[in-house]
Enzyme design. Structure first.
Site, mmCIF file in Angstrom:
data_model
loop_
_atom_site.group_PDB
_atom_site.id
_atom_site.type_symbol
_atom_site.label_atom_id
_atom_site.label_comp_id
_atom_site.label_asym_id
_atom_site.label_seq_id
_atom_site.Cartn_x
_atom_site.Cartn_y
_atom_site.Cartn_z
ATOM 1 N N GLU A 209 4.669 7.757 -9.113
ATOM 2 C CA GLU A 209 3.851 7.569 -9.712
ATOM 3 C C GLU A 209 3.164 8.641 -11.162
ATOM 4 O OE1 GLU A 209 0.800 5.375 -6.436
ATOM 5 O OE2 GLU A 209 1.283 7.676 -6.251
ATOM 6 N N CYS B 162 -6.696 4.489 -3.492
ATOM 7 C CA CYS B 162 -7.788 5.961 -4.224
ATOM 8 C C CYS B 162 -8.426 4.748 -5.717
ATOM 9 C CB CYS B 162 -6.645 6.977 -4.270
ATOM 10 S SG CYS B 162 -5.213 5.955 -5.108
#
Length: 662
Positions: free
Chosen positions: A342, A426
């Site tokens: 990520e 998130c």
């Protein structure tokens, strides 16, 4: 609603030239951003709460319910998992995640600013009930973590590297500050002050305290917000400690692993570059690892540099900023090309179709850029804040506020779409809270100066030199570059007004009460500075030419060689199949093609589109051959481009940012 003024947390330490953002309740936004805040207030905030409940997050924080049953280890979902799990909730088994407190914190923050924008007694009642659960869950010593109290009791503070303990505390702190500022209710603020006091008793340089810090940065910038809201210097000092301690030897994560009987080398990501603890922060010169963690760390570093006038941090931050801007940033303000970590890979590795470019990472870049502006107006930061705001971040939210992107690629063959929710949720509350608090990014206030970082319809209220002042912006930005500002002090007051002149603007003009200002003489670091005694009704006019531009990538970006991207003002554009037909990879834009801008009030909520005469490689005349010695025939076509943030809001289909030149 009660509007609180920010407390003076560290006046003794804070340098006089520090600029702080205005709290959300002191800025009213209208126009482009007003529409987006309204969408979040009307729809997104309630959706976030409902989907947290649907994911059964309440069961983890409610001490009156049985503890949830199934623990799943955290790992970052792959794009395939996101597609499979993101659209719907499936099954009845309760799966818990260690970062759910952070999702509640961001949801509370989004709700707080939405409640300030628009009364919603039902949503307020629901959020109050969540806060009541946290109050009941909190232990006598102040500790508060649903994961370590309800799922893995007895293990608190044993795995800061992996388990998001302080990260969750940080997001709950930010939610608490927001809820207090927006509603005047301080129950959650008091809860989180008790927790922050507990954290301060556990961590620090004093003998007997842990010398640790979080594997996922966030607590640092949250503590700065808490210090500013409460006036408690100890929270600022704790934030500074976490910054200063990161990456020091002996390495805390190694010692912590040995203490719990684990091999420090058995780290899933193999290197502490992943969480930016590979070196002390002042020695770091390359942006590495997980993109969101990096942005949060640099945001905290910038806050501390501002509050303490720490030039050693600023020097490091400028090195890191230059590295990101020149080697690892997408033209949209997206960052982090890899789904594996990520985050970042190697210099100039910027694939378009497989770009990860997590929404949270662009939001984090907005945070970092805005905090760099705390050290003084500088367009190199504000221009990039604007680029990330208008492109890489708000692309993560559908125009109606109901659907979300986790990844933000710059090319799609038609299979990439927003989703309802995500196993790692998130991004929805992160983009929600950023949009809902957008007013705080518009302005920066110092002892005797106000900086205007962003343009658009808005009203700011602030106190300077003991005088109450209102500043009203009128503009159709970003579609039009004409900005009118009226200054309204309660009594004459002298201060400097800093106005950003964006680097993308080729021609600008500035007038004060109708008198032309010499922009070149007045501009420093991309901001025009106007120092005068301001009186009621003083008017400032800034005209920014909304230039259209072709943008080209560094030739070392192999994916974009021979390609061009289109921009107008702060907006990056893309082409969609619904306007241009399929096979967008066959479309080319000649270098000599003339670009035209068109106001389309009935398209995508009202946008300005770009058009040009391009060409498309013809497949019909090619036949069945795979290869030929002659190039394919081409057909002329009218190419239409829309702002990148608005893609995937109509019929599904292909999308492309970087067009072939031909």
């Amino acid at each position: 609603m009660t509007v609180s003024q920010p407390a003076a947390a560290t006046e003794a330490a804070r340098p006089k030239l520090a600029f702080r953002p205005l709290p959300v309740p002191q800025v009213d936004v209208r126009g482009f951003w007003g529409d987006r805040v309204d969408a979040v207030a009307a729809k997104t905030a309630g959706i976030l709460y409902d989907r947290c409940v649907e994911a059964r997050m309440l069961e983890q924080i409610d001490p009156d319910r049985p503890s949830p049953g199934v623990v799943i280890p955290f790992h970052s979902p792959s794009p395939d998992e996101a597609d499979a799990q993101g659209a719907e909730f499936t099954g009845s088994t309760v799966t818990t995640q260690m970062f759910w407190d952070s999702d509640w914190g961001k949801t509370i923050e989004t709700a707080a600013y939405s409640l300030y924008r628009r009364r919603n007694p039902d949503l307020e009642r629901k959020i109050d009930a969540v806060i009541d659960m946290y109050e009941k869950l909190q232990q006598e010593d102040g500790y508060l973590s649903s994961w370590y109290q309800r799922i893995q009791p007895g293990l608190r503070w044993t795995n800061l590297r992996d388990c998001h303990e302080l990260y969750c505390a940080g997001h709950l702190i930010e939610g608490a500050v927001a809820y207090y500022q927006a509603t005047g209710k301080r129950k959650l603020l008091d809860i989180m002050c008790r927790y922050a006091d507990h954290i301060a008793s556990m961590f620090g340089p004093e003998p007997g305290k842990k010398k640790g810090y979080c594997g996922h940065e966030e607590i640092e910038l949250a503590l700065v917000k808490l210090a500013r809201a409460t006036g408690e210097k100890k929270y600022m000092e704790l934030a500074k400690y976490f910054i200063d301690q990161r990456g020091q030897q002996p390495h805390y994560f190694d010692e912590e692993a040995r203490a719990r009987g684990a091999d420090p080398k058995a780290y899933h990501f193999k290197t502490y570059e992943y969480n930016q603890s590979h070196k002390p922060v002042r020695e770091q010169d390359k942006v590495v690892g997980h993109a969101v963690r990096a942005m949060y760390l640099y945001s905290g570093m910038a806050d501390i540099a501002t509050e303490y006038g720490d030039d050693t941090l600023r020097v490091a931050l400028d090195r890191l900023w230059d590295d990101l801007m020149t080697k690892s940033l997408y033209v949209t303000g997206g960052l982090g090309p890899s789904a594996h970590n990520e985050g970042f890979t190697s210099d100039y590795d910027l694939p378009n179709e497989t770009a990860y470019a997590e929404t949270c990472a662009s939001v984090g870049l907005v945070f970092w850029a805005s905090r760099m502006l705390g050290m003084g107006p500088n367009a190199r930061y504000a221009d990039m804040m604007e680029r990330a705001l208008y492109n890489g971040s708000i692309s993560g939210l559908s125009l109606d506020g109901s659907l979300f992107f986790y990844e933000n690629p710059l090319e799609s063959r038609g299979g990439h779409h927003r989703w309802k929710w995500h196993r790692c949720p998130c991004c929805p509350p992160n983009i929600g809270r950023m949009v809902a608090s957008i007013g705080s990014y518009f302005y920066g206030l110092a002892d005797d100066a106000l900086a205007v970082h962003l343009y658009g319809d808005s009203t700011a209220r602030f106190e300077i030199a003991g005088r109450q002042v209102s500043l009203v912006q009128t503009s159709n930005y970003p579609w039009d570059g004409a900005v009118a500002i009226e200054v309204g002090p309660e009594a004459p007051v002298a201060f400097t007004l800093h106005l950003r002149v964006p680097a993308w603007c080729r021609k600008a003009a500035l007038r004060v009460n109708g008198k032309l200002v010499d922009l070149e003489a007045a501009t420093v670091d991309g901001y025009a500075a106007i120092r005068r005694e301001w009186r009621q009704g003083d008017k400032v006019e800034l005209d920014l030419e909304m230039s259209m531009a072709r943008l080209f990538a560094n030739p070392q970006v192999r994916q974009d060689i021979g390609r061009v991207a289109l921009a107008r003002g702060p907006l990056i554009y893309c082409v969609e199949e619904t306007d241009n037909g399929g096979g967008l990879h066959r479309v080319a834009l000649p270098r000599e093609a003339r670009l035209e801008a068109h106001v389309e009030p009935n398209l995508l909520g009202g946008v300005v589109t770009l058009s040009a005469i391009g060409s498309r490689a013809d497949t019909e005349s090619w036949g069945a051959d795979l290869y030929r010695p002659e190039p394919p025939a081409t057909k002329e076509m009218k190419l239409k481009a829309i702002p990148y943030f608005a893609w995937d809001n109509r019929d599904p289909g292909e999308m492309l940012v970087w067009l072939r030149e031909g």
